[in-house]
Design an enzyme around this catalytic site. Structure first.
Site, PDB file in Angstrom:
ATOM      1  CG  ASP A  78      -2.027   0.941   1.247  1.00  0.00           C
ATOM      2  OD1 ASP A  78      -2.853   0.843   0.325  1.00  0.00           O
ATOM      3  OD2 ASP A  78      -2.109   1.793   2.152  1.00  0.00           O
ATOM      4  CD  GLU A 105      -2.187   2.393  -3.457  1.00  0.00           C
ATOM      5  OE1 GLU A 105      -3.344   2.740  -3.669  1.00  0.00           O
ATOM      6  OE2 GLU A 105      -1.542   2.803  -2.475  1.00  0.00           O
TER       7      GLU A 105
HETATM    8  C1  NOJ Z   1      -4.662   2.738  -0.772  1.00  0.00           C
HETATM    9  C2  NOJ Z   1      -5.767   1.778  -0.539  1.00  0.00           C
HETATM   10  O1  NOJ Z   1      -6.030   1.063  -1.715  1.00  0.00           O
HETATM   11  C3  NOJ Z   1      -6.939   2.578  -0.046  1.00  0.00           C
HETATM   12  O2  NOJ Z   1      -8.110   1.811   0.009  1.00  0.00           O
HETATM   13  C4  NOJ Z   1      -6.589   3.165   1.286  1.00  0.00           C
HETATM   14  O3  NOJ Z   1      -7.639   4.000   1.729  1.00  0.00           O
HETATM   15  C5  NOJ Z   1      -5.302   3.978   1.223  1.00  0.00           C
HETATM   16  N1  NOJ Z   1      -4.265   3.329   0.472  1.00  0.00           N
HETATM   17  C6  NOJ Z   1      -4.771   4.240   2.601  1.00  0.00           C
HETATM   18  O4  NOJ Z   1      -4.258   3.060   3.149  1.00  0.00           O
END
Ligand code: NOJ
Length: 552
Positions: A209, A274
């Site tokens: 993430d 991500e």
């Molecule tokens: C990316 C995640 O995919 C999302 O759902 C989340 O709110 C944020 N990062 C914070 O962790």
């Protein structure tokens, strides 16, 4: 499952040959009737994924959490929240997935914790606490305001003042999600243990993430302002009011991923970031060292307008910039589902399937988001049922992520086979029996059947000699037809609004065409049911339609 431990330079690794499937655990399958998906429910539904033909499942966070951001705010990185089951349930899921030949990728959240994590509870006790420097604290600016001008991804300032200790702490998301201080070596050590904990339980990889945000500018300098903020801006407008020079995409992050690469390599495990950056140059920053994360998601397909130029650019730019390691996706738990964005109805479904067909031929790993295979559009969530915290943060309506998070629809009936509870944590949002796996499985032209045929074709293509290692050769665009050759195959998509001819250049054998059902003959060649025999050029592609042809 035997683990692959080594690869030769230039050789495709298991993830390069895989198709991934994202599971938003809360909404996938609920085994205990509390209206929230869980590990035991997922385990029961793994057969569907094996039948569908995916190779890897990515499971969103399931760790103990106060659920301020539905699990992306974690209070213990090495356990399971009771809402989702137990560690034993997670183990059983991993074991069953491996029996079915599926690999398991867990979502880790190293950029921030929950404000209820013991680390933060200790850190905020006093300025001298040994855990203080595990998070990012600064004195107020001379006017008493935040130390710099950073804003959160969810809108509003990225700093919250802590009354007890008289300092601000940093959070790129909610105040309940304080950012960890990756400049402190203790964080790196703690995370090595967390990663090893899950590797030891048999996990095959990690989705990381906020890869782009973990390292920050050492001096926490203010970002250049592009325009002044004003009331009424939504979270995207606020974010886009700054050039993000100092808060994200910092070179120090590459050291973190180099260290993790060494950690996971003996297990042959996969690291996919991500990488929420929308330009290919920034993706290049994360992927070209080649000794850090193995892959990064490419999010631009979630932000394009459907036009031949934009579709071509979003396919071509990352391939030109990084060559491989691209995580291809078109929907997620954070963004509206693709068929709706691409015009809705049968055309929206065809375009989504067409785009995914192209993903299947490009280097990297295509990822379906649960329900993509059913051609789902976003569920309709009434205002009084909104759950996503971003809906409430900026006061601007209709900006939440609930629509793409509504529960999976498995079979007709109350609870749609998702739960015995008829009205789960989010409503189904207008789904009908035609949206279910059970109904679509009986129809050879349903989205589900077409997606399954595509994944079967992809597996055979990727296993064809030389394909996985072959480079992509883009062909000149003819009108709305986008196409490329890779190895012995040509992939083509009609990204226009009307039917158009596609000329593969030579007689060829179609292995997949989104509007047709193929049948394999005794000679091992697939032929369309409606038009027996090999196809001679040109081939007509409907608007949104894609084809994979074998053309050695
Ligand atoms: C990316 C995640 O995919 C999302 O759902 C989340 O709110 C944020 N990062 C914070 O962790």
């Amino acid at each position: 499952m035997a683990r692959e431990t080594q690869n030769q330079p230039g050789e495709a690794r298991w993830w390069d040959r895989s198709v991934g499937y994202q599971i938003y655990l809360r909404s996938f399958a609920d085994s205990d009737g509390d209206g929230v998906g869980d590990f035991a429910g997922l385990t029961q539904r793994l057969d569907h994924l094996a039948w569908l033909g995916v190779d890897m499942v990515w499971v969103t966070p399931f760790y103990p959490s106060p659920m301020a951001d539905f699990g992306y705010d974690i209070s213990d990185y090495v356990d399971v929240d009771p809402l989702f089951g137990t560690l034993a349930d997670a183990d059983a899921m991993i074991e069953r997935a491996h029996e079915l030949g599926l690999r398991v990728v867990f979502d880790i959240v190293p950029n921030h914790s929950s404000d209820q994590h013991q680390w933060f509870v200790e850190a905020r006790r006093s300025r001298d606490d040994p855990k203080r420097d595990w998070f990012i604290w600064r004195d107020p600016a001379p006017d008493g305001g935040p130390p710099n001008n950073w804003v959160t991804h969810f809108g509003g300032p990225a700093w919250t003042f802590d009354e007890l200790t008289g300092q601000y702490y940093l959070h790129l998301f909610l105040p309940e999600q304080p950012d960890l201080n990756w400049a402190n070596p203790a964080i790196g050590d703690a995370w090595d243990e967390i990663i090893q904990f899950w590797l030891d339980r048999g996990v095959d990889g990690f989705r990381i993430d906020v890869t782009q945000g973990m390292a920050k500018d050492a001096d926490l300098r203010s970002n250049p302002e592009l325009r002044p903020l004003h009331d009424g801006m939504d979270r995207h407008e606020q974010w886009e009011s700054f050039e993000h020079r100092y808060d994200i995409v910092q070179p120090e992050s590459l050291d973190i991923f180099r260290r993790w690469n060494r950690l996971v390599e003996p297990a042959g495990a996969f690291l996919i970031g991500e990488t929420y950056v929308l330009d290919a140059a920034a993706l290049h920053h994360f992927l070209t060292p080649r000794d850090g994360i193995h892959a990064g998601f490419w999010f631009q397909p979630m932000h394009i307008e459907w036009s031949p130029d934009q579709v071509l650019a979003t396919l071509r730019d990352p391939v030109d910039a990084v060559g491989g390691g691209i995580g291809w996706c078109m929907s997620s738990h954070d963004d509206p589902r693709a068929p709706g964005r691409f015009g809705g109805g049968e055309l929206g479904v065809l375009r989504a399937l067409g785009l995914f067909t192209m993903f299947c031929g490009l280097p990297g790993t295509p990822f379906l988001y649960m329900g993509d295979e059913l051609g789902l559009v976003d569920g309709v969530v009434p205002l009084d049922r909104r759950a996503d915290p971003v809906s409430f943060r900026t006061g601007v309506e209709a900006d939440g992520r609930d629509g793409c998070r509504t529960p999976m629809t498995w079979e007709p009936g109350p609870g749609f086979g998702f739960s015995t509870m008829e009205d789960p944590w989010l409503p189904f949002g207008g789904r009908t029996d035609a949206d279910t796996v059970a109904v679509q499985a009986t129809d050879p032209m349903s989205p589900l059947s077409r997606w399954r045929r595509l994944l079967s074709a992809r597996r055979r293509v990727i296993d064809a000699p030389g394909f996985a290692e072959a480079a992509v050769q883009w062909r000149e665009r003819r009108g709305p037809i986008i196409s490329f050759r890779r190895g012995d195959f040509v992939f083509a998509l009609n990204a226009g609004d009307a039917a158009a001819p596609f000329n593969p250049g030579a007689p060829c054998t179609p292995w997949f065409k989104s509007t047709e059902v193929f049948e394999r003959g005794a000679d091992g060649v697939d032929r369309p049911l409606k038009e027996p025999g090999a196809i001679d050029p040109p081939i007509v592609l409907a608007a949104g339609e894609a084809i994979i042809v074998h053309s050695p």
